[in-house]
Design a protein around this motif. Structure first.
Motif, PDB file in Angstrom:
ATOM      1  N   UNK A  30       0.799  -0.984  -0.107  1.00  7.12           N
ATOM      2  CA  UNK A  30      -0.023  -0.382   0.164  1.00  7.12           C
ATOM      3  C   UNK A  30       0.965   1.344   0.364  1.00  7.12           C
ATOM      4  N   UNK A  31       1.644   1.221   1.178  1.00 11.17           N
ATOM      5  CA  UNK A  31       2.835   2.610   0.663  1.00 11.17           C
ATOM      6  C   UNK A  31       3.388   2.546  -0.444  1.00 11.17           C
ATOM      7  N   UNK A  32       4.218   1.202  -0.968  1.00 12.20           N
ATOM      8  CA  UNK A  32       5.424   1.952  -1.775  1.00 12.20           C
ATOM      9  C   UNK A  32       4.133   1.832  -3.470  1.00 12.20           C
ATOM     10  N   UNK A  33       3.288   1.176  -3.560  1.00 13.49           N
ATOM     11  CA  UNK A  33       2.011   0.950  -5.221  1.00 13.49           C
ATOM     12  C   UNK A  33       1.377   1.857  -4.892  1.00 13.49           C
ATOM     13  N   UNK A  34       0.073   1.828  -3.775  1.00 12.55           N
ATOM     14  CA  UNK A  34      -1.242   2.969  -3.894  1.00 12.55           C
ATOM     15  C   UNK A  34      -2.058   1.626  -4.006  1.00 12.55           C
ATOM     16  N   UNK A  35      -3.014   2.759  -4.405  1.00 11.19           N
ATOM     17  CA  UNK A  35      -4.452   2.298  -3.978  1.00 11.19           C
ATOM     18  C   UNK A  35      -4.291   2.830  -6.050  1.00 11.19           C
ATOM     19  N   UNK A  36      -5.155   2.026  -6.751  1.00 12.87           N
ATOM     20  CA  UNK A  36      -5.597   0.196  -6.620  1.00 12.87           C
ATOM     21  C   UNK A  36      -4.658  -0.855  -6.845  1.00 12.87           C
ATOM     22  N   UNK A  37      -3.978  -0.769  -6.916  1.00 14.28           N
ATOM     23  CA  UNK A  37      -2.793  -1.440  -7.342  1.00 14.28           C
ATOM     24  C   UNK A  37      -2.098  -2.412  -5.827  1.00 14.28           C
ATOM     25  N   UNK A  38      -2.001  -2.079  -5.168  1.00 15.78           N
ATOM     26  CA  UNK A  38      -2.452  -2.977  -3.773  1.00 15.78           C
ATOM     27  C   UNK A  38      -3.423  -3.952  -3.181  1.00 15.78           C
ATOM     28  N   UNK A  39      -4.101  -3.458  -4.325  1.00 19.86           N
ATOM     29  CA  UNK A  39      -6.052  -4.339  -4.000  1.00 19.86           C
ATOM     30  C   UNK A  39      -5.297  -5.877  -4.558  1.00 19.86           C
ATOM     31  N   UNK A  40      -4.606  -5.945  -5.731  1.00 19.08           N
ATOM     32  CA  UNK A  40      -3.725  -6.977  -5.475  1.00 19.08           C
ATOM     33  C   UNK A  40      -3.542  -7.933  -4.706  1.00 19.08           C
ATOM     34  N   UNK A  41      -3.115  -7.842  -3.811  1.00 23.77           N
ATOM     35  CA  UNK A  41      -1.690  -7.644  -2.476  1.00 23.77           C
ATOM     36  C   UNK A  41      -3.271  -8.222  -1.470  1.00 23.77           C
ATOM     37  N   UNK A  42      -4.189  -7.397  -1.297  1.00 23.20           N
ATOM     38  CA  UNK A  42      -5.163  -8.230  -0.477  1.00 23.20           C
ATOM     39  C   UNK A  42      -5.535  -9.309  -0.909  1.00 23.20           C
ATOM     40  N   UNK A  43      -6.905  -8.936  -2.600  1.00 20.26           N
ATOM     41  CA  UNK A  43      -7.029 -10.423  -2.887  1.00 20.26           C
ATOM     42  C   UNK A  43      -6.362 -11.249  -2.386  1.00 20.26           C
ATOM     43  N   UNK A  44      -5.131 -10.951  -2.606  1.00 16.17           N
ATOM     44  CA  UNK A  44      -4.013 -12.781  -3.429  1.00 16.17           C
ATOM     45  C   UNK A  44      -4.315 -12.969  -1.193  1.00 16.17           C
ATOM     46  N   UNK A  45      -4.258 -12.102  -0.305  1.00 12.68           N
ATOM     47  CA  UNK A  45      -4.155 -12.265   0.953  1.00 12.68           C
ATOM     48  C   UNK A  45      -5.273 -12.953   1.454  1.00 12.68           C
ATOM     49  N   UNK A  46      -6.539 -12.811   1.182  1.00  8.60           N
ATOM     50  CA  UNK A  46      -7.758 -12.568   1.267  1.00  8.60           C
ATOM     51  C   UNK A  46      -7.946 -13.900   0.856  1.00  8.60           C
ATOM     52  N   UNK A  47      -7.554 -14.408  -0.431  1.00  5.34           N
ATOM     53  CA  UNK A  47      -8.080 -16.074  -0.989  1.00  5.34           C
ATOM     54  C   UNK A  47      -7.231 -16.711  -0.261  1.00  5.34           C
ATOM     55  N   UNK A  48      -6.207 -16.601   0.405  1.00  5.17           N
ATOM     56  CA  UNK A  48      -5.101 -18.089   0.815  1.00  5.17           C
ATOM     57  C   UNK A  48      -5.340 -18.087   2.082  1.00  5.17           C
ATOM     58  N   UNK A  49      -6.105 -16.834   2.969  1.00  4.39           N
ATOM     59  CA  UNK A  49      -6.628 -16.799   3.906  1.00  4.39           C
ATOM     60  C   UNK A  49      -7.793 -17.372   4.293  1.00  4.39           C
ATOM     61  N   UNK A  50      -8.448 -17.386   3.213  1.00  5.62           N
ATOM     62  CA  UNK A  50      -9.321 -17.908   3.146  1.00  5.62           C
ATOM     63  C   UNK A  50      -9.818 -19.436   2.917  1.00  5.62           C
ATOM     64  N   UNK A  51      -8.696 -20.213   2.136  1.00  6.23           N
ATOM     65  CA  UNK A  51      -8.306 -21.216   1.657  1.00  6.23           C
ATOM     66  C   UNK A  51      -7.795 -21.951   2.906  1.00  6.23           C
ATOM     67  N   UNK A 162      -7.936  -2.424   5.311  1.00  8.76           N
ATOM     68  CA  UNK A 162      -7.735  -1.709   6.333  1.00  8.76           C
ATOM     69  C   UNK A 162      -5.724  -1.551   5.808  1.00  8.76           C
ATOM     70  N   UNK A 163      -5.509  -2.258   6.341  1.00  8.88           N
ATOM     71  CA  UNK A 163      -4.518  -2.604   6.348  1.00  8.88           C
ATOM     72  C   UNK A 163      -3.340  -1.469   4.748  1.00  8.88           C
ATOM     73  N   UNK A 164      -3.903  -1.600   3.952  1.00  8.10           N
ATOM     74  CA  UNK A 164      -3.718  -1.345   2.059  1.00  8.10           C
ATOM     75  C   UNK A 164      -3.682   0.126   1.788  1.00  8.10           C
ATOM     76  N   UNK A 165      -5.564   0.679   2.315  1.00  6.85           N
ATOM     77  CA  UNK A 165      -5.695   1.568   2.267  1.00  6.85           C
ATOM     78  C   UNK A 165      -4.817   2.590   2.970  1.00  6.85           C
ATOM     79  N   UNK A 166      -5.187   1.841   4.173  1.00  5.13           N
ATOM     80  CA  UNK A 166      -4.193   3.255   5.581  1.00  5.13           C
ATOM     81  C   UNK A 166      -2.778   3.727   4.818  1.00  5.13           C
ATOM     82  N   UNK A 167      -1.943   2.347   4.325  1.00  2.81           N
ATOM     83  CA  UNK A 167      -1.131   2.384   3.984  1.00  2.81           C
ATOM     84  C   UNK A 167      -0.396   3.173   2.449  1.00  2.81           C
ATOM     85  N   UNK A 168      -1.522   3.647   1.806  1.00  2.00           N
ATOM     86  CA  UNK A 168      -1.953   4.200   0.878  1.00  2.00           C
ATOM     87  C   UNK A 168      -2.034   5.814   0.864  1.00  2.00           C
TER      88      UNK A 168
END
Length: 206
Positions: A30-51, A162-168
């Motif tokens: 979120x800090x380096x790429x900003x939004x909406x690019x950081x959403x890719x990390x959010x989606x990947x982490x969310x899917x992995x945690x869901x699994x 929240x992490x990604x948006x806060x960092x952005x």
């Protein structure tokens, strides 16, 4: 059912909020790429945690706990991954940070791969999330298990967002050089967690 959902939500937050390599990586995105690019990390982490949570819900935690040597393998793999990511962050340069801020330069495939690696090859995520949530789900009444699982999954997605948006939001106040220093601090944190995993490995083999 509503009460069970919120119980799962609270447990999910309790497990995901404490600082860890996964949280550090998403925040750095979120800090380096900003939004909406950081959403890719959010989606990947969310899917992995869901699994992982679903695996815990279907009883994979018991299987993982019963396989001899699996914990040690996970500790070695997790430590190796964190060392690689930590050293890469420490070697970052200002130019790299400026390029990372450019949406055309950010590799979506690279972000997805690194996020999935930090999520799925994290021994604590596997051993704690799968085993603890799995055991807690198993303790629920059959009719309440779905709601509890959904609550735990919701906690992961909300926290990562929240992490990604806060960092952005903080990104606009930081110069590339200051973001570089955050990247190096992130590297040190990852190396610290790698050291903890190796320490746990040493205790397991002693």
């Amino acid at each position: 059912m509503t009460a069970t959902y919120f119980t799962g939500l609270l447990l999910g937050f309790g497990l995901i909020i404490p600082i860890g390599a996964q949280n550090v990586f998403i925040f750095s995105q979120g800090l380096t790429a900003g939004m909406p690019r950081a959403l890719w990390a959010v989606v990947a982490a969310g899917v992995c945690d869901t699994i992982l949570i679903v695996l815990g819900a279907v009883g994979a935690g018991v299987l993982i706990s019963s396989v001899p040597g699996l914990r040690e393998i996970l500790l070695v793999g997790g430590a190796g991954l964190l060392i690689y990511l930590g050293v890469s962050s420490l070697r970052a340069k200002v130019k790299d940070e400026e390029e990372a801020a450019d949406p055309d330069v950010v590799s979506v495939r690279g972000v997805l791969f690194k996020t999935a690696s930090v999520s799925l090859f994290n021994p604590h995520a596997i051993l704690d999330t799968v085993v603890i949530i799995g055991a807690t789900i198993a303790a629920q009444q059959m009719a309440d298990r779905m709601a509890f699982t959904f609550g735990a999954v919701t906690a992961s997605w909300v926290w990562f967002l929240v992490l990604a948006v806060g960092a952005a939001m903080l990104r606009q106040f930081l110069t590339p050089r200051r973001r570089l220093w955050f990247d190096r601090v992130s590297g040190l944190i990852m190396l610290f967690f790698a050291g903890l995993l190796l320490f746990e490995l040493g205790k397991s083999l002693a």
